[in-house]
Design a protein around this motif. Structure first.
Motif, PDB file in Angstrom:
ATOM      1  N   GLN A  73      36.577  36.800  -3.763  1.00  0.00           N
ATOM      2  CA  GLN A  73      35.680  36.541  -2.641  1.00  0.00           C
ATOM      3  C   GLN A  73      36.410  36.802  -1.329  1.00  0.00           C
ATOM      4  N   LEU A  74      35.776  37.529  -0.407  1.00  0.00           N
ATOM      5  CA  LEU A  74      36.409  37.778   0.885  1.00  0.00           C
ATOM      6  C   LEU A  74      36.731  36.462   1.588  1.00  0.00           C
ATOM      7  N   HIS A  75      37.945  36.374   2.137  1.00  0.00           N
ATOM      8  CA  HIS A  75      38.292  35.195   2.936  1.00  0.00           C
ATOM      9  C   HIS A  75      37.380  35.072   4.150  1.00  0.00           C
ATOM     10  N   ASP A  76      37.035  36.218   4.743  1.00  0.00           N
ATOM     11  CA  ASP A  76      36.319  36.205   6.021  1.00  0.00           C
ATOM     12  C   ASP A  76      34.812  36.015   5.878  1.00  0.00           C
ATOM     13  N   VAL A  77      34.258  36.428   4.736  1.00  0.00           N
ATOM     14  CA  VAL A  77      32.800  36.395   4.546  1.00  0.00           C
ATOM     15  C   VAL A  77      32.529  35.882   3.135  1.00  0.00           C
ATOM     16  N   ASP A  78      31.965  34.683   3.024  1.00  0.00           N
ATOM     17  CA  ASP A  78      31.905  34.043   1.713  1.00  0.00           C
ATOM     18  C   ASP A  78      30.838  34.606   0.782  1.00  0.00           C
ATOM     19  N   ASN A  79      29.977  35.502   1.267  1.00  0.00           N
ATOM     20  CA  ASN A  79      28.967  36.068   0.364  1.00  0.00           C
ATOM     21  C   ASN A  79      29.217  37.549   0.065  1.00  0.00           C
ATOM     22  N   VAL A  80      30.490  37.955   0.147  1.00  0.00           N
ATOM     23  CA  VAL A  80      30.891  39.302  -0.249  1.00  0.00           C
ATOM     24  C   VAL A  80      32.050  39.185  -1.239  1.00  0.00           C
ATOM     25  N   PHE A  81      31.934  39.908  -2.351  1.00  0.00           N
ATOM     26  CA  PHE A  81      32.935  39.874  -3.415  1.00  0.00           C
ATOM     27  C   PHE A  81      33.365  41.304  -3.756  1.00  0.00           C
ATOM     28  N   ILE A  82      34.613  41.442  -4.235  1.00  0.00           N
ATOM     29  CA  ILE A  82      35.143  42.747  -4.666  1.00  0.00           C
ATOM     30  C   ILE A  82      35.519  42.627  -6.142  1.00  0.00           C
ATOM     31  N   VAL A  83      34.893  43.432  -7.014  1.00  0.00           N
ATOM     32  CA  VAL A  83      35.156  43.290  -8.447  1.00  0.00           C
ATOM     33  C   VAL A  83      35.670  44.579  -9.085  1.00  0.00           C
ATOM     34  N   ASP A  84      36.166  45.510  -8.283  1.00  0.00           N
ATOM     35  CA  ASP A  84      36.874  46.662  -8.842  1.00  0.00           C
ATOM     36  C   ASP A  84      38.363  46.321  -8.846  1.00  0.00           C
ATOM     37  N   GLY A 138      33.729  47.255 -13.264  1.00  0.00           N
ATOM     38  CA  GLY A 138      33.486  46.014 -12.532  1.00  0.00           C
ATOM     39  C   GLY A 138      32.031  45.809 -12.185  1.00  0.00           C
ATOM     40  N   GLY A 139      31.359  46.868 -11.704  1.00  0.00           N
ATOM     41  CA  GLY A 139      29.951  46.752 -11.348  1.00  0.00           C
ATOM     42  C   GLY A 139      29.064  46.517 -12.547  1.00  0.00           C
ATOM     43  N   GLY A 140      29.383  47.185 -13.667  1.00  0.00           N
ATOM     44  CA  GLY A 140      28.596  46.985 -14.878  1.00  0.00           C
ATOM     45  C   GLY A 140      28.704  45.575 -15.405  1.00  0.00           C
ATOM     46  N   MET A 141      29.932  45.030 -15.429  1.00  0.00           N
ATOM     47  CA  MET A 141      30.107  43.662 -15.920  1.00  0.00           C
ATOM     48  C   MET A 141      29.400  42.660 -15.018  1.00  0.00           C
ATOM     49  N   ALA A 142      29.501  42.840 -13.710  1.00  0.00           N
ATOM     50  CA  ALA A 142      28.799  41.936 -12.798  1.00  0.00           C
ATOM     51  C   ALA A 142      27.292  42.028 -12.996  1.00  0.00           C
ATOM     52  N   THR A 143      26.774  43.235 -13.206  1.00  0.00           N
ATOM     53  CA  THR A 143      25.346  43.412 -13.461  1.00  0.00           C
ATOM     54  C   THR A 143      24.922  42.631 -14.695  1.00  0.00           C
ATOM     55  N   LYS A 144      25.679  42.758 -15.776  1.00  0.00           N
ATOM     56  CA  LYS A 144      25.339  42.086 -17.038  1.00  0.00           C
ATOM     57  C   LYS A 144      25.341  40.571 -16.869  1.00  0.00           C
ATOM     58  N   ILE A 167      30.251  33.219  -8.739  1.00  0.00           N
ATOM     59  CA  ILE A 167      29.076  33.482  -7.901  1.00  0.00           C
ATOM     60  C   ILE A 167      27.885  32.633  -8.365  1.00  0.00           C
ATOM     61  N   ILE A 168      27.655  32.607  -9.665  1.00  0.00           N
ATOM     62  CA  ILE A 168      26.540  31.821 -10.219  1.00  0.00           C
ATOM     63  C   ILE A 168      26.701  30.351  -9.861  1.00  0.00           C
ATOM     64  N   GLU A 169      27.910  29.837 -10.018  1.00  0.00           N
ATOM     65  CA  GLU A 169      28.175  28.428  -9.707  1.00  0.00           C
ATOM     66  C   GLU A 169      27.966  28.139  -8.221  1.00  0.00           C
ATOM     67  N   GLN A 170      28.464  29.026  -7.350  1.00  0.00           N
ATOM     68  CA  GLN A 170      28.341  28.813  -5.907  1.00  0.00           C
ATOM     69  C   GLN A 170      26.894  28.912  -5.433  1.00  0.00           C
ATOM     70  N   LEU A 171      26.121  29.786  -6.048  1.00  0.00           N
ATOM     71  CA  LEU A 171      24.696  29.873  -5.699  1.00  0.00           C
ATOM     72  C   LEU A 171      23.953  28.610  -6.120  1.00  0.00           C
TER      73      LEU A 171
END
Length: 573
Positions: free
Chosen positions: A526-537, A20-26, A564-568
């Protein structure tokens, strides 16, 4: 302790460098974002002669590749284990859970079996299917475009079979079955168990100029110096760096928590540098957790603040809940028809199965829901010590006295080695709220970070599934004219059911859903509680399937990265 804060503000901080981390990095670096990758283990490149073990003989290792320092032996490229010195975890009374931690750049993708299966349409709708667990808030059609992209980017061999819940993909040519697999095909056919080519992420055909083609050394578990198999570092992170992406890697960095501001939004992470044992802080606009399902849950639960007193993203009190692993049970048989074989037969192949059996059963007629697939092993690859049997087995079935040394031992090895075929059932356990991990309030690791405590029990549904596995294995061994090795496990041994965690497919601790009261992340991870934290594992998985989870981690991470790209761009986060 005083925290040393980095002056740079990254667009994205990614914790963990596995699938998950590698794909997000790429994906995020290719989009032009400034990315920091924080990894708890050291740097690793399988092409580096200093660290690679590929193409080395056992006698070149000080311990002949014995497993004194690694769980799977010295010829397995993993710096992790179920037990990591200085990093304990605890259990509630009666619980057995084995938590694998991979401590190296690329994580578990350096040594996994690379069995790359898509989830099918039924896998996303478990509750609708049989009433157990919950449905995902997304379906196969939402993930299919990303499965397609992953197939094309990384490469996977196989064949399109038109199976409803084992979907077709974009496959490279599969390697031909080896002799032991031809025996398995015939044995399985007699029991109406289907067999199709394996689906493994190893290149049998060139897909770009950066990666080589598999040359059938059979040592994929050592990670590939030619980059012909999928590992996160060689296939995702290194290419992201080479293509001009802004990627800064922090290795030997143990993340303690996600940092937040007065508004409760994430501002970065704090970590302990393993080399100087000091605490540092990185600042970022977005934090992506990809540390593994349990490690990400641990980080969230340890990220307490005035705004998040129950832990970050834990207003539902569900972080850590619904933890579940694949079911597993195994067997092996000695096949007389494979004895005294001539070594002239072509045994070339990948370091894994060339064929496997997808689930075939009708659960409405069985005493368990969901299913399992069968993985097959055997053949004439470099042997482990013991050669897959013991003297008692051979004496029992054939009256053979095996042992000695020198010429007599060599002759016996030639006669009997390659005559064993083994099976591994890998199935779906049911997600339950009662199975969970939480913070142990009385125990910390060597870095002073509170550790996890596990509570986990299999139910009779998983035990019944394991019994079905064992009965199937025994029948197929009989069909091949073979003998079941050892004692077939019965009810007193849970039919050989592996302990939770042993299959290393743990998922579900930060489950996704549409309702913030009953889930932790939304359908975009994307966390319901915090919109700038994501879990990709695998934490957001609502349910496991009868498939290995890596291909779905990769697809969902790519999907979340696009979001994430779209939201940014829209300045929403």
């Amino acid at each position: 302790m005083q925290i040393k804060e980095s002056p740079e503000v990254y667009d994205v901080i990614i914790v963990g460098s596995g699938a998950g981390g590698g794909m997000a990095t790429k994906q995020l670096a290719d989009a032009g974002l400034n990315v920091a990758v924080v990894e708890a283990g050291p740097f690793f490149d399988p092409a580096d002669p200093k660290t690679m073990t590929q193409l080395k003989w056992a006698y070149e290792s000080p311990r002949r590749f014995a497993g004194t320092d690694r769980a799977f032996g010295g010829d397995d490229m993993s710096y992790g284990d179920w037990e990591v010195e200085g990093e304990p975890y605890t259990h509630t009374k009666g619980t057995i859970f084995r938590w694998w931690r991979s401590r190296m750049l690329g994580g578990r993708t350096n040594h996994w079996g690379r069995i790359s299966l898509r989830f099918g349409p039924k896998d996303f709708k478990g509750k609708t299917r049989d009433g157990y667990g919950d449905d995902w808030p997304i379906g196969y059609d939402d993930v299919k475009p990303y499965y397609d992209k992953v197939d094309k980017l990384i490469g996977v061999f196989g064949t399109n079979e038109g199976l409803e819940d084992d979907p077709d993909g974009f496959f490279l040519p599969p390697p031909k079955p080896r002799l032991h697999e031809l025996f398995y095909i015939e044995g399985a056919k007699k029991s109406n168990v289907p067999v199709i080519p394996g689906r493994l992420s190893m290149l049998t055909k060139r897909i770009n100029n950066e990666r080589g083609i598999c040359f059938y050394c059979g040592q994929c578990k050592r990670s590939c110096s030619a980059y012909a198999d999928f590992s996160s570092g060689s296939c995702l992170i290194f290419p992201a760096q080479k293509s001009g992406g802004k990627v800064k890697i922090y290795v030997n960095s143990m993340v303690r928590e996600v940092l937040t501001n007065e508004e409760g939004k994430a501002t970065g992470v704090s970590y302990i540098n393993k080399e100087d044992r000091k605490e540092y802080a990185l600042k970022g606009k977005v934090v992506v957790l990809a540390a593994s399902a349990c490690s990400s849950a641990r980080i969230l639960l340890n990220s307490k603040s005035k705004q998040h007193p129950n832990g970050l993203g834990n207003s539902s009190n569900l972080v850590g809940k619904y933890l579940h692993d694949s079911t597993g049970s195994g067997a092996a048989g000695v096949i007389p028809g494979l004895m005294n074989r001539k070594v002239s037969y072509n045994e070339d192949g990948v370091g894994g199965m060339h064929v496997y059996s997808p689930w075939w059963g009708d659960n409405s007629k069985l005493d368990f829901p969901r299913g399992y697939h069968i993985e097959v092993w055997g053949g004439m690859s470099i042997p482990n010590y013991g050669f897959g049997w013991n003297q008692g087995d051979l004496n029992q079935y054939f009256g053979l006295k095996v042992g000695g040394y020198g010429d007599s031992l060599r002759e016996e090895v030639k006669k009997y080695y390659g005559a064993v075929i083994g099976f591994g059932g890998r199935g779906e356990g049911i997600a339950r709220k009662e199975n969970y991990c939480e913070i142990d309030p009385t125990t910390v690791d060597e870095y002073g970070i509170p550790v996890l405590k596990f509570n986990y029990q299999w139910s009779d549904l998983e035990r019944n599934q394991a019994k079905h596995m064992q009965d199937t294995f025994e029948e197929i061994i009989h069909n091949m004219g073979g003998h079941y090795l050892g004692e077939k496990p019965g009810k007193d041994k849970d039919y050989g059911l592996n302990a939770p965690g042993e299959i290393i497919h743990e998922v579900g601790t930060t489950r996704m859903g549409d309702d913030p009261k009953t889930s932790v992340t939304n359908k975009f991870n994307q966390l319901h509680d915090v919109d700038n934290v994501f879990i990709v594992d695998a934490g957001p998985f609502v349910s496991q399937a009868d498939k290995n989870c890596t291909w779905t981690i990769l697809a969902l991470s790519w999907r979340a990265s696009d979001y994430i790209i779209e939201q940014l761009k829209q300045q929403n986060i």
